[in-house]
Design an enzyme around this catalytic site. Structure first.
Site, PDB file in Angstrom:
ATOM      1  CB  SER A  56      -0.910   0.009   1.237  1.00  0.00           C
ATOM      2  OG  SER A  56      -0.161   0.314   2.406  1.00  0.00           O
TER       3      SER A  56
ATOM      4  CB  SER B 116       0.370   3.443   4.659  1.00  0.00           C
ATOM      5  OG  SER B 116       1.305   2.415   4.924  1.00  0.00           O
TER       6      SER B 116
ATOM      7  CE  LYS C  41       0.874   1.763   8.987  1.00  0.00           C
ATOM      8  NZ  LYS C  41       0.249   2.329   7.782  1.00  0.00           N
TER       9      LYS C  41
ATOM     10  CB  SER D 240      -0.764   6.154   7.279  1.00  0.00           C
ATOM     11  OG  SER D 240      -0.182   5.216   8.169  1.00  0.00           O
TER      12      SER D 240
END
Length: 305
Positions: free
Chosen positions: A88, A90, A145, A253
């Protein structure tokens, strides 16, 4: 899926290793004993007959061929490095869909690959690290992250501004106050979200400098923020043994702002480099299916920050 694959690797490694051990200690000596008995009873036993008596069963031959390879892969993937694909956007602009990264599994401790019990402590996440962890709400899913908050920190996110109040150390006086994580605009329009040009800023977390994206047209979704008891909206006090994670694509996100903190037990490792990057820009009417890469982004291969 990654967790099940790890278990599968361990099971195959153990199974093939046990077969190899049984053959070395039990079945091979019996085959040699049968050969000795045959040679004692038969004069001039042919080489073909000897080879037939000593021949390993097919499953043993397969296990002995597979075990060294699968054991090497298991050790490499479980304790050293594991490849991941970015699914993705994010973490844009740092990581793009189609990037393939290597994660250093031993960065935050050496764990067994099945129960994920820490066997050896090797380090802890640092502010600014890009880390992979098991999603706290569904540990079967791997998330990636950036580390924003460490244990004891207070994180404040208001009006798309990030403030960090570092943990007050024992005996420290006065305690640190919330500090704005300043950023400077780099460009706008390099990336789009629903046709909206995103603002690209340069930011520094700890010793790590990196870029983030902000969607100026998207309101802050405070109604969906995780509400920690005893704190105001958009404020988070990071508990001991936990970390606060955010994506670099701040308005696209799903991270600690929405579901809380990352427990230390969920840590998988630190992302260290992009080893391959593919483009997936195929149109519906293309001859090849959409999952076939349309190009390679060689300029993205290298270390991460």
């Amino acid at each position: 899926m990654a967790a099940y694959f790890s278990i599968f690797l361990v099971i195959v490694t153990l199974l093939t290793g046990v077969i190899w051990a049984f053959d070395a200690w039990l079945w091979a000596p019996k085959r040699r004993a049968r050969l000795s008995a045959a040679e004692a009873q038969t004069t001039g036993l042919s080489d073909e007959n000897k080879a037939q008596i000593l021949r390993e069963p097919g499953f043993v031959e397969t296990a002995k061929s597979v075990f060294p390879v699968i054991a090497f892969v298991t050790i490499l993937r479980s304790f050293l490095w594991e490849p991941f694909q970015i699914p993705s956007g994010s973490m844009m602009p740092t990581l793009l869909v189609g990037d393939f990264i290597l994660v250093e599994k031993f960065a935050y401790g050496i764990k067994d690959p099945v129960w994920r019990t820490k066997l050896v402590a090797t380090g802890e996440p640092k502010r600014g690290d890009i880390f992979v962890f098991k999603y706290p709400l569904d540990p079967s899913i791997d998330y990636i992250k950036r580390v924003v908050g460490l244990p004891g920190d207070k994180i404040i996110y208001h009006n798309k501004q990030l403030y960090i109040q570092q943990a007050c150390k024992e005996g420290q006086s006065p305690c640190p106050q919330p500090q704005l994580v300043s950023h400077t605009e780099v460009s706008r329009g390099d990336f789009l979200q629903d046709g909206i040009p995103l603002l690209r800023y340069h930011e520094k977390l700890g010793e790590v400098s990196h870029d983030i994206l902000i969607n100026p047209a998207r309101p802050e979704p405070t109604a969906y923020y995780y509400q920690q008891p005893g704190t105001a909206e958009g404020e988070y006090l990071v508990p001991e043994g936990m970390y606060f994670a955010m994506g670099d694509n701040r308005d696209n996100s799903t991270d600690s702002r929405f579901w809380g903190f990352v427990p230390e037990d969920n840590l998988v490792g630190r992302a260290v480099c992009i080893w391959m990057s593919f483009e997936f820009n195929r149109k519906p009417d293309d001859f090849l299916p959409h999952w076939v890469p349309s190009g390679v982004r060689f300029n993205r291969i290298g270390g991460l920050e």
